[in-house]
Every structure is written in C-alpha cells, then in structure tokens.
Scaffold this motif. Structure first.
Motif, PDB file in Angstrom:
ATOM      1  N   ASP A   1       8.761  10.546  -7.471  1.00 16.21           N
ATOM      2  CA  ASP A   1       9.263   9.218  -7.817  1.00 16.21           C
ATOM      3  C   ASP A   1       8.080   8.448  -8.411  1.00 16.21           C
ATOM      4  O   ASP A   1       7.219   7.959  -7.690  1.00 16.21           O
ATOM      5  N   VAL A   2       8.027   8.373  -9.726  1.00 17.18           N
ATOM      6  CA  VAL A   2       6.881   7.776 -10.415  1.00 17.18           C
ATOM      7  C   VAL A   2       6.785   6.273 -10.131  1.00 17.18           C
ATOM      8  O   VAL A   2       5.695   5.700 -10.172  1.00 17.18           O
ATOM      9  N   THR A   3       7.908   5.651  -9.774  1.00 18.56           N
ATOM     10  CA  THR A   3       7.867   4.221  -9.446  1.00 18.56           C
ATOM     11  C   THR A   3       7.079   3.953  -8.163  1.00 18.56           C
ATOM     12  O   THR A   3       6.728   2.809  -7.883  1.00 18.56           O
ATOM     13  N   SER A   4       6.778   5.002  -7.398  1.00 21.69           N
ATOM     14  CA  SER A   4       6.033   4.832  -6.147  1.00 21.69           C
ATOM     15  C   SER A   4       4.522   4.851  -6.359  1.00 21.69           C
ATOM     16  O   SER A   4       3.763   4.849  -5.385  1.00 21.69           O
ATOM     17  N   LEU A   5       4.079   4.815  -7.617  1.00 24.32           N
ATOM     18  CA  LEU A   5       2.648   4.766  -7.924  1.00 24.32           C
ATOM     19  C   LEU A   5       1.979   3.641  -7.144  1.00 24.32           C
ATOM     20  O   LEU A   5       2.505   2.538  -7.072  1.00 24.32           O
ATOM     21  N   ASP A   6       0.814   3.930  -6.577  1.00 23.93           N
ATOM     22  CA  ASP A   6       0.102   2.956  -5.752  1.00 23.93           C
ATOM     23  C   ASP A   6      -1.398   3.120  -5.974  1.00 23.93           C
ATOM     24  O   ASP A   6      -1.981   4.116  -5.557  1.00 23.93           O
ATOM     25  N   SER A   7      -2.005   2.144  -6.649  1.00 29.77           N
ATOM     26  CA  SER A   7      -3.460   2.168  -6.850  1.00 29.77           C
ATOM     27  C   SER A   7      -4.141   1.088  -6.019  1.00 29.77           C
ATOM     28  O   SER A   7      -5.293   0.745  -6.268  1.00 29.77           O
ATOM     29  N   ASN A   8      -3.395   0.530  -5.065  1.00 32.67           N
ATOM     30  CA  ASN A   8      -3.916  -0.496  -4.162  1.00 32.67           C
ATOM     31  C   ASN A   8      -4.245  -1.807  -4.881  1.00 32.67           C
ATOM     32  O   ASN A   8      -5.141  -2.541  -4.482  1.00 32.67           O
ATOM     33  N   HIS A   9      -3.516  -2.072  -5.985  1.00 29.50           N
ATOM     34  CA  HIS A   9      -3.711  -3.311  -6.734  1.00 29.50           C
ATOM     35  C   HIS A   9      -2.393  -3.614  -7.453  1.00 29.50           C
ATOM     36  O   HIS A   9      -2.063  -2.975  -8.460  1.00 29.50           O
ATOM     37  N   ALA A  10      -1.643  -4.588  -6.953  1.00 34.00           N
ATOM     38  CA  ALA A  10      -0.275  -4.842  -7.417  1.00 34.00           C
ATOM     39  C   ALA A  10      -0.174  -5.101  -8.916  1.00 34.00           C
ATOM     40  O   ALA A  10       0.708  -4.562  -9.586  1.00 34.00           O
ATOM     41  N   GLU A  11      -1.053  -5.915  -9.481  1.00 33.76           N
ATOM     42  CA  GLU A  11      -0.976  -6.216 -10.919  1.00 33.76           C
ATOM     43  C   GLU A  11      -1.269  -4.984 -11.759  1.00 33.76           C
ATOM     44  O   GLU A  11      -0.609  -4.743 -12.776  1.00 33.76           O
ATOM     45  N   ARG A  12      -2.271  -4.221 -11.350  1.00 37.33           N
ATOM     46  CA  ARG A  12      -2.575  -2.982 -12.086  1.00 37.33           C
ATOM     47  C   ARG A  12      -1.401  -2.016 -11.985  1.00 37.33           C
ATOM     48  O   ARG A  12      -1.018  -1.381 -12.973  1.00 37.33           O
ATOM     49  N   ASP A  13      -0.812  -1.892 -10.795  1.00 41.95           N
ATOM     50  CA  ASP A  13       0.324  -0.982 -10.622  1.00 41.95           C
ATOM     51  C   ASP A  13       1.477  -1.374 -11.537  1.00 41.95           C
ATOM     52  O   ASP A  13       2.133  -0.508 -12.133  1.00 41.95           O
ATOM     53  N   LYS A  14       1.727  -2.669 -11.665  1.00 35.57           N
ATOM     54  CA  LYS A  14       2.779  -3.146 -12.554  1.00 35.57           C
ATOM     55  C   LYS A  14       2.497  -2.712 -13.995  1.00 35.57           C
ATOM     56  O   LYS A  14       3.401  -2.267 -14.707  1.00 35.57           O
ATOM     57  N   HIS A  15       1.233  -2.826 -14.431  1.00 26.56           N
ATOM     58  CA  HIS A  15       0.857  -2.404 -15.783  1.00 26.56           C
ATOM     59  C   HIS A  15       1.002  -0.892 -15.940  1.00 26.56           C
ATOM     60  O   HIS A  15       1.542  -0.404 -16.942  1.00 26.56           O
ATOM     61  N   LEU A  16       0.548  -0.128 -14.937  1.00 24.32           N
ATOM     62  CA  LEU A  16       0.634   1.331 -15.021  1.00 24.32           C
ATOM     63  C   LEU A  16       2.080   1.823 -15.038  1.00 24.32           C
ATOM     64  O   LEU A  16       2.385   2.844 -15.657  1.00 24.32           O
ATOM     65  N   ARG A  17       2.980   1.104 -14.379  1.00 25.21           N
ATOM     66  CA  ARG A  17       4.401   1.469 -14.386  1.00 25.21           C
ATOM     67  C   ARG A  17       5.095   1.045 -15.683  1.00 25.21           C
ATOM     68  O   ARG A  17       6.193   1.517 -15.984  1.00 25.21           O
ATOM     69  N   GLY A  18       4.470   0.169 -16.445  1.00 27.30           N
ATOM     70  CA  GLY A  18       5.072  -0.378 -17.661  1.00 27.30           C
ATOM     71  C   GLY A  18       5.001   0.562 -18.854  1.00 27.30           C
ATOM     72  O   GLY A  18       4.536   1.699 -18.775  1.00 27.30           O
ATOM     73  N   GLY A  19       5.450   0.060 -19.989  1.00 28.55           N
ATOM     74  CA  GLY A  19       5.562   0.844 -21.207  1.00 28.55           C
ATOM     75  C   GLY A  19       4.256   1.374 -21.766  1.00 28.55           C
ATOM     76  O   GLY A  19       4.249   2.374 -22.486  1.00 28.55           O
ATOM     77  N   ASP A  20       3.129   0.724 -21.473  1.00 28.26           N
ATOM     78  CA  ASP A  20       1.843   1.216 -21.969  1.00 28.26           C
ATOM     79  C   ASP A  20       1.455   2.554 -21.339  1.00 28.26           C
ATOM     80  O   ASP A  20       0.689   3.323 -21.934  1.00 28.26           O
TER      81      ASP A  20
END
Length: 192
Positions: free
Chosen positions: A77-96
């Motif tokens: 489940d790629v949406t479960s990505l967790d880098s321990n930083h909410a804003e970064r996680d939002k960017h990593l889950r996004g289109g970029d």
C-alpha cells in the motif's frame, strides 16, 4: 486378499517415498510487525532521507532442501509511505513522486531464485510501481528458520535492492546524487 492388501500398502509407500517434497508456504508476518520494507535516498549527497511502507502483505514458498524453487509475492500500500515528516510524505505521495491517487498499490512477484550455497541468494522479479513494471534483482540473506513458542514454524530473510527513480516515471530533479532509491527488506514468514 492379504497379499493384495500388502501389495497396495507397498505401492503406496513406494509412491510416497518417490514423491518429491514441495516447498512450504509462508504468510509474511506483518500483523506481528516482524517484517518491514524500508527505503533510503541520498539527500543532496550530504545525508540520507529514510522511510518505510507501513502497510503491505504477501507470501512466499521456501524449502531448505530445494531453495532454488522459492517464490515470493508482495503487495504494498504505497499510500502508507512514512518518512517521519508529514509535509514531506504528502509531497512524496503526490504527482511529483509516487502519485498515490493514481497508483495506490505496488507489487513484487519473483521470477527466479538462485541459492549461492552460503546462506545468500539472488532473487529476480518484477517490481510494479506507478503502473510501470520493471525487473529488479534482490540480494537475499537467510536469517534463520525454526519452531516458534506458539506451535508454529517460521522462516526469515533479509534483502537489498536499488533502482533509478526515472525507471518508474519519477522525473523530479533532486540532483545527480539522488537518482537511486535503495530498499532494505526484512521478511519473517509463518508457515501455513
């Protein structure tokens, strides 16, 4: 009749003795948190950005007497990505990067397993990420296997692999030091 019965028993015993043993099937123990998928990527060539996928499942087949017949299947489940930083996680889950709205799942299916005879192996398989499937090679080490305290039987492995972001359609420019993602996999399975 007694001789015929003995012949049937002898034939059955011979069949069982010559029938090849098949690999045991295991389910990856994610409920007990005895497995993880972690990643790291260089941050500007200065340090490492690390993270993990918190939700995944899968299974594998393994027989110590015939390790080359091993098979693995993992769903992430790629949406479960967790880098321990909410804003970064939002960017990593996004289109970029992962574009989880469009591609919420990733998977790995093994295609071959080559035992090196020293507790290590090379596993080939197909990784699907962002809707793109590419072959990857995972360097595998057997951690161990045996009975657990609850009457079950477990086997554990670790593995490492890497891939280029651009191979999976991720073209966001992080600089030349940050083009490769490194994965570390730790898998403990419970025999079915």
């Amino acid at each position: 009749m007694k001789a015929q019965f003995k012949s049937i028993i002898a034939a059955t015993a011979l069949t069982l003795a010559t029938t090849p043993l098949y690999a045991a099937d295991y389910v990856i123990d994610t409920k007990g948190a005895h497995a993880d998928i972690e990643f790291k990527i260089s941050h500007l060539g200065i340090s490492w950005l690390k993270g993990r996928f918190n939700t995944f499942d899968g299974n594998f087949s393994y027989d110590a007497a015939n390790p080359n017949a091993s098979k693995v299947n993992v769903n992430i489940d790629v949406t479960s990505l967790d880098s321990n930083h909410a804003e970064r996680d939002k960017h990593l889950r996004g289109g970029d990067f992962l574009d989880t709205d469009e591609f919420p799942k990733a998977s790995f299916v093994s295609t071959s397993f080559k035992d090196n005879g020293d507790g290590s192996a090379t596993m080939m398989g197909d990784l699907t990420l962002r809707g793109i499937t590419k072959p990857v090679t995972i360097d595998v080490s057997k951690v161990g296997e045996g009975e657990d305290p609850w009457g079950g039987y477990r086997a554990g492995f670790s593995g490492t692999t890497s891939f280029k972001l651009k191979d999976f359609g991720i073209n966001y420019n992080l600089g030349p030091a940050s083009e490769t993602v490194y994965l570390e996999l730790n898998v403990e399975g419970i025999r079915k």
